[in-house]
Structures are given as C-alpha cells and as structure tokens.
Design a protein around this motif. Structure first.
Motif, mmCIF file in Angstrom:
data_model
loop_
_atom_site.group_PDB
_atom_site.id
_atom_site.type_symbol
_atom_site.label_atom_id
_atom_site.label_comp_id
_atom_site.label_asym_id
_atom_site.label_seq_id
_atom_site.Cartn_x
_atom_site.Cartn_y
_atom_site.Cartn_z
ATOM 1 N N GLY A 352 -2.696 13.703 10.684
ATOM 2 C CA GLY A 352 -3.733 14.201 9.785
ATOM 3 C C GLY A 352 -4.824 13.178 9.580
ATOM 4 O O GLY A 352 -4.790 12.066 10.119
ATOM 5 N N THR A 353 -5.815 13.548 8.771
ATOM 6 C CA THR A 353 -6.955 12.662 8.523
ATOM 7 C C THR A 353 -6.750 11.761 7.319
ATOM 8 O O THR A 353 -7.565 10.870 7.083
ATOM 9 C CB THR A 353 -8.229 13.505 8.310
ATOM 10 O OG1 THR A 353 -8.010 14.406 7.212
ATOM 11 C CG2 THR A 353 -8.563 14.286 9.563
ATOM 12 N N ALA A 354 -5.695 11.992 6.524
ATOM 13 C CA ALA A 354 -5.454 11.181 5.324
ATOM 14 C C ALA A 354 -4.051 10.597 5.403
ATOM 15 O O ALA A 354 -3.104 11.137 4.817
ATOM 16 C CB ALA A 354 -5.630 12.012 4.053
ATOM 17 N N PRO A 355 -3.878 9.495 6.150
ATOM 18 C CA PRO A 355 -2.526 8.959 6.354
ATOM 19 C C PRO A 355 -1.957 8.344 5.075
ATOM 20 O O PRO A 355 -2.687 7.842 4.219
ATOM 21 C CB PRO A 355 -2.743 7.873 7.415
ATOM 22 C CG PRO A 355 -4.148 7.424 7.178
ATOM 23 C CD PRO A 355 -4.906 8.665 6.771
ATOM 24 N N MET A 356 -0.641 8.415 4.949
ATOM 25 C CA MET A 356 0.055 7.775 3.838
ATOM 26 C C MET A 356 0.730 6.518 4.391
ATOM 27 O O MET A 356 1.639 6.602 5.225
ATOM 28 C CB MET A 356 1.092 8.708 3.221
ATOM 29 C CG MET A 356 1.816 8.114 2.009
ATOM 30 S SD MET A 356 3.018 9.265 1.309
ATOM 31 C CE MET A 356 1.943 10.582 0.780
ATOM 32 N N VAL A 357 0.253 5.347 3.954
ATOM 33 C CA VAL A 357 0.761 4.066 4.443
ATOM 34 C C VAL A 357 1.441 3.330 3.299
ATOM 35 O O VAL A 357 0.851 3.153 2.226
ATOM 36 C CB VAL A 357 -0.384 3.213 5.027
ATOM 37 C CG1 VAL A 357 0.138 1.868 5.509
ATOM 38 C CG2 VAL A 357 -1.068 3.949 6.182
ATOM 39 N N ALA A 358 2.686 2.918 3.507
ATOM 40 C CA ALA A 358 3.415 2.148 2.499
ATOM 41 C C ALA A 358 3.134 0.665 2.708
ATOM 42 O O ALA A 358 3.000 0.203 3.843
ATOM 43 C CB ALA A 358 4.917 2.422 2.609
ATOM 44 N N ASP A 359 3.040 -0.102 1.613
ATOM 45 C CA ASP A 359 2.789 -1.540 1.763
ATOM 46 C C ASP A 359 3.601 -2.340 0.757
ATOM 47 O O ASP A 359 4.064 -1.831 -0.259
ATOM 48 C CB ASP A 359 1.299 -1.855 1.620
ATOM 49 C CG ASP A 359 0.713 -1.365 0.299
ATOM 50 O OD1 ASP A 359 1.438 -0.730 -0.476
ATOM 51 O OD2 ASP A 359 -0.471 -1.619 0.049
ATOM 52 N N GLU A 360 3.801 -3.627 1.109
ATOM 53 C CA GLU A 360 4.613 -4.537 0.299
ATOM 54 C C GLU A 360 4.270 -5.965 0.718
ATOM 55 O O GLU A 360 3.821 -6.188 1.846
ATOM 56 C CB GLU A 360 6.105 -4.257 0.517
ATOM 57 C CG GLU A 360 7.037 -5.109 -0.321
ATOM 58 C CD GLU A 360 8.512 -4.800 -0.068
ATOM 59 O OE1 GLU A 360 9.354 -5.622 -0.452
ATOM 60 O OE2 GLU A 360 8.796 -3.740 0.536
ATOM 61 N N VAL A 361 4.492 -6.936 -0.167
ATOM 62 C CA VAL A 361 4.266 -8.346 0.140
ATOM 63 C C VAL A 361 5.593 -9.085 0.028
ATOM 64 O O VAL A 361 6.330 -8.917 -0.946
ATOM 65 C CB VAL A 361 3.224 -8.979 -0.802
ATOM 66 C CG1 VAL A 361 3.024 -10.451 -0.452
ATOM 67 C CG2 VAL A 361 1.899 -8.233 -0.719
ATOM 68 N N VAL A 362 5.902 -9.903 1.049
ATOM 69 C CA VAL A 362 7.144 -10.689 1.080
ATOM 70 C C VAL A 362 6.776 -12.152 1.295
ATOM 71 O O VAL A 362 5.875 -12.467 2.079
ATOM 72 C CB VAL A 362 8.073 -10.206 2.216
ATOM 73 C CG1 VAL A 362 9.310 -11.091 2.302
ATOM 74 C CG2 VAL A 362 8.471 -8.759 2.002
ATOM 75 N N THR A 363 7.469 -13.053 0.597
ATOM 76 C CA THR A 363 7.272 -14.489 0.780
ATOM 77 C C THR A 363 8.396 -15.042 1.639
ATOM 78 O O THR A 363 9.579 -14.770 1.397
ATOM 79 C CB THR A 363 7.235 -15.222 -0.572
ATOM 80 O OG1 THR A 363 6.147 -14.715 -1.353
ATOM 81 C CG2 THR A 363 7.049 -16.715 -0.368
ATOM 82 N N LEU A 364 8.030 -15.811 2.653
ATOM 83 C CA LEU A 364 8.993 -16.399 3.577
ATOM 84 C C LEU A 364 8.962 -17.920 3.437
ATOM 85 O O LEU A 364 7.881 -18.519 3.409
ATOM 86 C CB LEU A 364 8.667 -16.014 5.017
ATOM 87 C CG LEU A 364 8.571 -14.518 5.326
ATOM 88 C CD1 LEU A 364 8.097 -14.311 6.767
ATOM 89 C CD2 LEU A 364 9.902 -13.833 5.102
#
Length: 568
Positions: A352-364
């Motif tokens: 579709g034209t409106a993607p659903m993207v999941a995001d997160e920040v991890v510290t290594l």
C-alpha cells in the motif's frame, strides 16, 4: 628517385560507431522492437520521483535510437508499436559519445543539446540523461528525463536517475545471463553444476562482496539458498557506511528466480540511496515502500525488511535505531551470552501507499551483538513435519554459545542450527547478518568508509565527517593537519573534474594512514610542473610534499586516487 608517401593518420572511431559498442548493443537483442513493460515501470519511477512529464529509456546503434521504456508508451509509439529516430537528432548521441551523465537545467544554454530536433519536438526546456551500460561496461543506451520548463536538477534527482539506470543495467545483465543459460541448455544436456554456478554468480551480484570494516564493530553475514539451490535467492542484505557509523538492512523478497532478483536489486538500490539522505531507518523503509509500490504496479508481491542504523554513543557504546516492516524481530546477544528479542513487527513493503513501520532504539556495549535474520532460519523444518526451529530456538542457539563468540561464529551457529533442524534441506532461503561491538583497542587496522553525492556543500560535509574520524584516532597534530590537506585536495579534484558520486576511505594501520577516494570519472590526475605564477594546479604538488606515496588506480567505470602518510 623513389617516392615515399607519408603515412595517413586514421582517426579512431567515435564511441558511437565503435565496433565493440555496436556488438554489445546487438547482443542485448533490444533493437527494432518497442517498449518493454519491465523498463516502462522503471521510467514511471523516474517520472514520479523527479516530477517530470517525460522519461525515456533508449538503446542506440550507429544510426538510430529505439525507445525501450517510457511511462505512457501508447502516446509515442506508432501503429507497429515501435518508435525510433535518427541518433543525430537526439540527446542520446551526446551521452554515448561522452560516456557521462549530461545535466542541463536549461537546454537553450547547452550548445550540445539546444539545436537537436528532438529537443524541439518534445518541447524539452530541461534535460537530464545518464548512460546505460552492459555488464562489460559498454554504453548501449540512455535513460533520460526532460521537462517543459527550465528547472534545477538536484543531487537527489541525479542520484535517483543513476540508481534506476543501475536497475536497468541489472535487468539487461539478467536477460543476457538467462539467454546464455538457455543457449547452453539447447546446445547440450543441461548440466546442474553449470546452472548452480550461474545462480551463484547472479546471487553474488545482489549481495555485497564483503561487509565494510569499520572501527568499533565487526560485521559478518551468512546466506544459504533454499529448495534446489539453483534459483537466485530472494533474501538480501546491505551495509551502508554513514558518517557516524553504519546502516545495515536485511530483507526477504516474495518468490525466487528472475522476478525476485529484479525486485531484490531495486530494493537494495532504493535502500542504499535513501540511507544516504536520511538517518531515520523508519523513514528509509517508508521511502523503499513508495518505490516498490510503483514498481509492483498492481502485481501481488511484497518485501519484508529490518533496518538498523548504528551510531556511536558515549563510553564505547553504540545506539542502534531499529525499524521493521513485516520482518522477524532482531536478536540482541549480550556480552555475557544472554539473548533477547527487540524490534520486529510492522507491515510488509510494497502493498500500500501508507506503510506501517515499527521502530525501537537499543544500546549496545562492548561484546554485544545485533543479530538480523530472515524467516528461513526460524521456519526451518523437516519436510512432512511442521515443528520449526522458531524464534525461541534461534534465541536458545545464541544463548548456548561461549560468551566470547565472534560475529562470524554467531552467524554460522544460526545457519548451522537451521540446517540441523531440517536435516540439511532448507525449503526457504536463510540469511543472517551479525553486527558485534568490539572491545576498545582491538584490531590492528581501523577503516572508515563514507559515500557522498555531488552537491554545493559536499566538500564541507566530507571534511567534517573525516575530521571527526581522524580526531577520534588521536593522531599527532602534524599528521592530522597533513591528512586534512590531502583529503581536501583529493575531494576538490573529484568536485572540480569528475563531478560524480564518490567514496572516501580512511585506513589507519600500525605505521601508516591511507586515504582513498573512489569516483566514476574518466581520466587520471597528473602532477604538473610547479608554476609560481599560476593561481591553480598546486594541489597535487602539496599531496606529493606531505605524503610517503600517492597514486591513481583506474578501474572499469572510474578510478581510485590514494595517498599514504606516516602515522606518527
């Protein structure tokens, strides 16, 4: 008395009429036919991204140019479905004879283009054209965009059309490879070993030759084909150096074979281009979705992807910004051997034209590893039995390793676990990419690679990113000053003469600092005699004075200028 005639100098053939080039054009089998839908889709992408009313892909022999792709071919082709024109009337000739990109924001100001009849016929006020090459580097055609008003072609416009020209070249290379396979099949009984070799060759063109080596992280990758192993995989990955670290993507294209290979090449190119201009991985995946949505053009297909943008944090830590589009969660393996899931989710790309993207920040921290994989790992199972390795099985595999396992050991452990769980017969492709944070001070060589595209501030941008790296390497003040001078001069040569995208590589060894600048321009820099009255031309004299050695290595489509300094 004898008469001896002077030898007559024979002019070298122009690139347009070069027998080698014409043979390459004939080999494509694209002459004397009309537009092809695979190429039409690519031109639609150019039209959408650049916002131009006209985009054309042509192949060119010695006398005529043939239209092979355009957003709306029915508006141009004749009753027989073919459109062609004398090459002398078109901008294609300029691109082919120069072998370079031609960028004209105002056609009337460019003497090479303004008098061409096709420019007048199409009402072209602005024109941008790039060469299309065969696998051997011969220019066989031209991808161009034109507008009916004078306009500025931005660095993003130019990078986009170059990237999509690369996709055209990939399509041509794929057809040549498949045609060669068919020829061999008709000539003799098809040999399975030859087919496997061809598939491996095609696959290698869709994966990096090796991950970049960056100070502070170790990157390893393992990819295994599923099924018979003779089809091109749909799994892919890429690692794109950024000024602050690296962006790593892993993806899974629906299907296998030629169709998946085309989508894989486009998805990789779109990700690499977007990552150059945006350090937000979620935004990068949304851009890739837009490109794929136009590319699929209503066909049922999709791509899953996970993207991690890693940048340095305080106290030898790294921050990983994770984004996922319908892809399995990544595993983070800590230095003590424990493993945990992060990220994952979102919706697949290209639907579709409106993607659903999941995001997160991890510290290594030092010793931690970020492990990205495709579902061929977790879905590995014995045929006839549906018990899969699963995400928990993958996590247990990583937790069972020695705490000090390196990136390559971790990658091999996951692929070995998948093979063991399916008795060595993977039903789907399986890929793993591991990014491990190294202990401070490990390794004898540090390497940082950054890639740049031409724009007004590219010199300043390059200096700043290079200075951050060199200051972090704690060089002696004199070495730092000399290195910055060399970088400024080599980059200035690219900006002033080559005017192409370029890559800057900094390598610190035990005794030497090496600086490399790769570009796609023709010609090599030459050390000129010193002229104290000249206002320019002293750059390489300075490079010669402060370095231990420097030189230029030419390659297929460009060159590498390098210099080495003592690392005091």
């Amino acid at each position: 008395m004898s008469l001896v005639s002077d030898p007559v100098a024979v002019a070298a053939p122009s690139p347009l009429t070069s027998p080698v080039r014409l043979a390459a054009v004939q080999a494509t089998q694209l002459l004397d036919t009309g537009p092809d839908e695979a190429f039409n889709r690519l031109t639609r992408l150019v039209s959408v991204v650049l916002g131009t009313p006209a985009v054309m892909l042509t192949v060119v022999d010695a006398v005529r140019t043939f239209l092979k792709g355009t957003p709306e071919p029915a508006q141009i082709v004749g009753p027989d479905g073919v459109w062609s024109a004398p090459v002398e009337d078109s901008g294609c000739k300029v691109v082919i004879e120069s072998g370079e990109e031609i960028c004209a924001g105002d056609v009337r100001a460019d003497p090479r283009l303004r008098d061409l009849s096709l420019m007048t016929d199409f009402g072209a006020a602005a024109w941008l054209g790039v060469p299309v090459r065969d696998p051997a580097g011969q220019v066989v055609g031209n991808l161009c965009a034109m507008d009916v008003v004078v306009r500025e072609w931005t660095p993003l416009h130019r990078e986009t059309i170059r990237t999509l020209a690369d996709a055209v070249e990939g399509e041509i290379a794929l057809r040549l490879a498949l045609r060669e396979t068919e020829r061999q099949a008709f000539a003799a009984a098809r040999d399975a070993a030859e087919i496997e070799t061809l598939a491996r060759t095609l696959q290698e063109s869709l994966l990096p030759a090796q991950p970049p080596r960056l100070p502070g992280v170790d990157i390893a990758a393992r990819f295994l084909p599923g099924g018979s192993g003779v089809e091109v995989m749909g799994d892919f990955y890429d690692a794109v150096p950024t000024p602050d670290g690296v962006a790593v993507v892993i993806g899974d294209v629906q299907g296998k074979g030629a169709g998946a290979a085309r989508t894989t090449a486009l998805a990789r190119s779109a990700t690499r281009t977007a990552a150059h201009f945006d350090n937000d991985p979620a935004a990068v995946l949304r851009t890739v979705n837009d490109v794929l949505h136009v590319w699929f053009d209503g066909r049922i297909s999709f791509v899953t992807a996970a993207l991690a943008s890693l940048r340095r944090g305080p106290s030898d830590t790294w921050h990983a910004d994770l984004a996922s589009a319908g892809h399995p969660p990544v595993l983070v393996r800590r230095a003590d051997g424990t493993a945990e899931f992060h990220g994952g989710g979102g919706l697949v790309l290209g639907i579709g034209t409106a993607p659903m993207v999941a995001d997160e920040v991890v510290t290594l921290a030092a010793g931690d590893s970020l492990v990205l994989y495709t579902d061929g790992i977790t879905e590995a199972h014995v045929r006839g039995h549906w018990e899969q390795l699963g995400e928990e099985g993958a996590r247990r595999t990583l937790a069972s390793l020695d705490p000090g396992a390196d990136a390559d050991t971790i990658a091999r452990a996951l692929t070995d676990a998948a093979l063991a769980h399916c008795d060595g017969r993977l039903s789907d492709d399986a890929g793993v990419v591991v990014v491990q944070v190294e202990e401070p001070g490990t390794g004898d060589v540090d390497r940082v690679v950054t890639e740049h595209v031409p724009h007004a501030g590219v010199g300043r941008e390059t200096r700043r990113s290079a200075e951050r790296v060199l200051v972090g390497w704690d060089l002696a003040p004199g070495t730092l000053a000399d290195a910055m001078l060399v970088i400024e001069e080599l980059v200035a040569n690219v900006v002033d003469h080559a005017r192409t995208a370029f890559r800057l590589t900094l390598v610190r060894g035990r005794d030497a600092l090496r600086i490399e600048v790769d570009d796609e321009g023709a010609g090599s820099p030459l050390l000129q005699p010193l002229d104290l009255r000249a206002a320019r031309g002293r750059g390489l004299q300075l490079v010669e004075a402060v370095t231990q050695a420097w030189g230029c290595d030419t390659r297929g489509r460009g060159k590498r200028v390098w210099a080495e300094l003592a690392a005091r």
